[in-house]
Design an enzyme around this catalytic site. Structure first.
Site, PDB file in Angstrom:
ATOM      1  N   ARG A  36     -21.275 -43.103 -41.622  1.00  0.00           N
ATOM      2  CA  ARG A  36     -22.081 -44.284 -41.077  1.00  0.00           C
ATOM      3  C   ARG A  36     -21.866 -45.564 -41.485  1.00  0.00           C
ATOM      4  NH1 ARG A  36     -23.785 -41.835 -36.259  1.00  0.00           N
ATOM      5  NH2 ARG A  36     -24.442 -39.444 -36.852  1.00  0.00           N
ATOM      6  N   HIS A  67     -12.848 -35.435 -40.562  1.00  0.00           N
ATOM      7  CA  HIS A  67     -13.343 -36.002 -39.520  1.00  0.00           C
ATOM      8  C   HIS A  67     -13.526 -37.358 -39.992  1.00  0.00           C
ATOM      9  CE1 HIS A  67     -15.512 -36.829 -36.046  1.00  0.00           C
ATOM     10  NE2 HIS A  67     -15.403 -35.544 -35.755  1.00  0.00           N
ATOM     11  N   TYR A  70     -17.527 -42.039 -37.401  1.00  0.00           N
ATOM     12  CA  TYR A  70     -18.080 -41.994 -35.821  1.00  0.00           C
ATOM     13  C   TYR A  70     -18.128 -43.620 -35.424  1.00  0.00           C
ATOM     14  CZ  TYR A  70     -19.901 -37.415 -36.644  1.00  0.00           C
ATOM     15  OH  TYR A  70     -19.768 -36.059 -36.939  1.00  0.00           O
ATOM     16  N   HIS A 107     -12.630 -39.484 -32.702  1.00  0.00           N
ATOM     17  CA  HIS A 107     -13.067 -39.478 -31.473  1.00  0.00           C
ATOM     18  C   HIS A 107     -12.215 -40.953 -30.756  1.00  0.00           C
ATOM     19  CE1 HIS A 107     -17.304 -37.790 -32.497  1.00  0.00           C
ATOM     20  NE2 HIS A 107     -16.162 -36.984 -32.644  1.00  0.00           N
ATOM     21  N   GLU A 146      -9.623 -36.042 -30.541  1.00  0.00           N
ATOM     22  CA  GLU A 146     -10.620 -35.065 -30.444  1.00  0.00           C
ATOM     23  C   GLU A 146     -11.049 -34.920 -28.842  1.00  0.00           C
ATOM     24  OE1 GLU A 146     -13.777 -34.471 -32.966  1.00  0.00           O
ATOM     25  OE2 GLU A 146     -15.202 -33.435 -31.723  1.00  0.00           O
ATOM     26  N   ASP A 180     -12.832 -29.312 -29.346  1.00  0.00           N
ATOM     27  CA  ASP A 180     -14.271 -29.164 -29.635  1.00  0.00           C
ATOM     28  C   ASP A 180     -14.708 -28.527 -28.293  1.00  0.00           C
ATOM     29  OD1 ASP A 180     -17.179 -29.615 -29.527  1.00  0.00           O
ATOM     30  OD2 ASP A 180     -16.902 -30.966 -31.204  1.00  0.00           O
ATOM     31  N   HIS A 183     -17.702 -29.873 -26.372  1.00  0.00           N
ATOM     32  CA  HIS A 183     -17.333 -31.201 -25.827  1.00  0.00           C
ATOM     33  C   HIS A 183     -16.339 -30.845 -24.392  1.00  0.00           C
ATOM     34  CE1 HIS A 183     -17.455 -33.632 -29.756  1.00  0.00           C
ATOM     35  NE2 HIS A 183     -18.556 -33.313 -29.298  1.00  0.00           N
ATOM     36  N   HIS A 217     -13.280 -27.471 -32.895  1.00  0.00           N
ATOM     37  CA  HIS A 217     -14.553 -27.422 -33.650  1.00  0.00           C
ATOM     38  C   HIS A 217     -15.278 -26.569 -32.726  1.00  0.00           C
ATOM     39  CE1 HIS A 217     -14.403 -32.030 -34.996  1.00  0.00           C
ATOM     40  NE2 HIS A 217     -13.596 -31.040 -35.691  1.00  0.00           N
ATOM     41  N   ASP A 230     -23.213 -34.538 -25.253  1.00  0.00           N
ATOM     42  CA  ASP A 230     -22.830 -33.962 -26.423  1.00  0.00           C
ATOM     43  C   ASP A 230     -23.710 -33.532 -27.375  1.00  0.00           C
ATOM     44  OD1 ASP A 230     -21.487 -33.572 -28.900  1.00  0.00           O
ATOM     45  OD2 ASP A 230     -20.578 -35.694 -28.715  1.00  0.00           O
ATOM     46  N   HIS A 232     -24.896 -30.472 -29.781  1.00  0.00           N
ATOM     47  CA  HIS A 232     -24.417 -28.816 -30.391  1.00  0.00           C
ATOM     48  C   HIS A 232     -25.401 -28.164 -30.642  1.00  0.00           C
ATOM     49  CE1 HIS A 232     -20.818 -31.452 -32.404  1.00  0.00           C
ATOM     50  NE2 HIS A 232     -21.212 -31.682 -31.331  1.00  0.00           N
ATOM     51  N   GLU A 262     -19.702 -27.361 -36.268  1.00  0.00           N
ATOM     52  CA  GLU A 262     -20.380 -28.662 -36.357  1.00  0.00           C
ATOM     53  C   GLU A 262     -21.927 -28.655 -35.929  1.00  0.00           C
ATOM     54  OE1 GLU A 262     -17.711 -31.084 -34.039  1.00  0.00           O
ATOM     55  OE2 GLU A 262     -17.165 -32.434 -35.863  1.00  0.00           O
TER      56      GLU A 262
END
Ligand code: ZN
Ligand code: MN
Ligand code: MN
Length: 291
Positions: A36, A67, A70, A107, A146, A180, A183, A217, A230, A232, A262
């Site tokens: 983050r 990963h 984001y 991403h 991804e 993923d 996704h 993923h 999106d 999960h 994830e």
């Protein structure tokens, strides 16, 4: 298939190996910096040495994958955010490489209001530069796009977009794809039945090429096929269901691929349950024993 999860690095990157073993993983996905925040302190020699030592003493946990944060958006139409994203991604790739990690996923990005083609052009420009600028520093690390859910203006939800990006980078051998399951399902690719799964994988093969598919993923989906959402869900408890994952774990083409959960770490109904272990057990139960 090698099954694992996204593992916390709280207390130091090297501590993830013991945590992964305790969870029952054969492979793990980690962040090498806060996901983050843009900035990260450079890795110290001690941190790098500790990580290498932990990798050597835990050979069961392989491969490790990273990963990227984001925050990165190399599809951005804004020059300053694009440059900031590019440099952040380059640092992520180089951090993975110095740790000896062979795979990193990120991403592809969101075009915001600039349109699909403009966004893909921005990503393509970043990939060409990234592959060139990390040729010496990260030669053993494969950079994976991804597959995305198609939420908002995010790109990478269509196999054709991934193929276009790989072509823009002149089919560079260090470029791959991380698939993923949540996704692609949210993006409209059905994987629930053996027949639907076979058609989706065949489509990926004809559009992108299965040799580009480097790891997975594994997430179930809280929303329906084609929802573009999106979100999960625990394995077998979402709209994909157990058969969808059985299709993947029993596919001999992916016998040596890694797949990482994830999924949520907790269960709303059982707050103390270690859900990674539960989800891994669900996946292992789906592997047909007649091999
Ligand atoms: Zn991701
Ligand atoms: Mn993912
Ligand atoms: Mn997601």
């Amino acid at each position: 298939m090698k099954l694992g999860a996204h593992i916390s690095t709280a207390g130091g990157l090297h501590t993830a190996f013991d945590r992964a073993i305790a969870t029952g993983c054969d492979t793990m996905l980690i962040f090498t910096k806060s996901n983050r925040q843009w900035a990260a302190k450079p890795l110290t020699t001690a941190e790098i040495d500790q990580f290498h030592h932990a990798a050597e003493t835990h050979p069961r946990i392989a491969p490790v994958a990273v990963h990227a944060t984001y925050l990165i958006n190399i599809a951005s139409p804004k020059a300053d955010l694009w440059e900031k994203s590019y440099l952040a991604l380059k640092i992520e790739v180089e951090r993975a490489a110095v740790l000896g990690i062979p795979l990193i996923t990120f991403h592809p990005g969101s075009h915001v209001d600039s349109g699909e083609e403009a966004g893909l052009a921005q990503i393509g420009r970043a990939l060409v530069r990234l592959l060139a600028e990390t040729e010496q520093t990260a030669a053993q690390t494969t950079i994976c796009l991804e597959t995305m859910a198609g939420q908002g203006t995010n790109l990478g939800s269509k196999f054709e977009q991934l193929a276009q990006l790989i072509a823009t980078a002149e089919n560079h051998p260090r470029l791959g794809v991380c698939m993923d399951t949540c996704h692609i399902f949210a993006a409209g690719y059905d994987i629930r039945t053996p027949e639907a799964y076979a058609a989706t994988i065949a489509e990926f093969d004809s559009v992108v090429g299965l040799d580009r598919l480097k790891f997975f993923h594994f997430n179930d989906s809280q929303h329906a096929l084609g929802s573009n959402k999106d979100r999960h869900e625990h394995i077998g408890r979402g709209f994909i269901g157990e058969q969808g994952f059985a299709n993947f774990v029993n596919d001999p083409r992916f016998a040596h691929h890694a797949a990482h959960l994830e999924t949520p770490k907790e269960d709303d109904d059982q707050p103390t349950a270690e859900m990674d272990a539960v989800n891994l057990a669900t996946l292992r139960k789906l592997v047909l024993s007649a091999e």
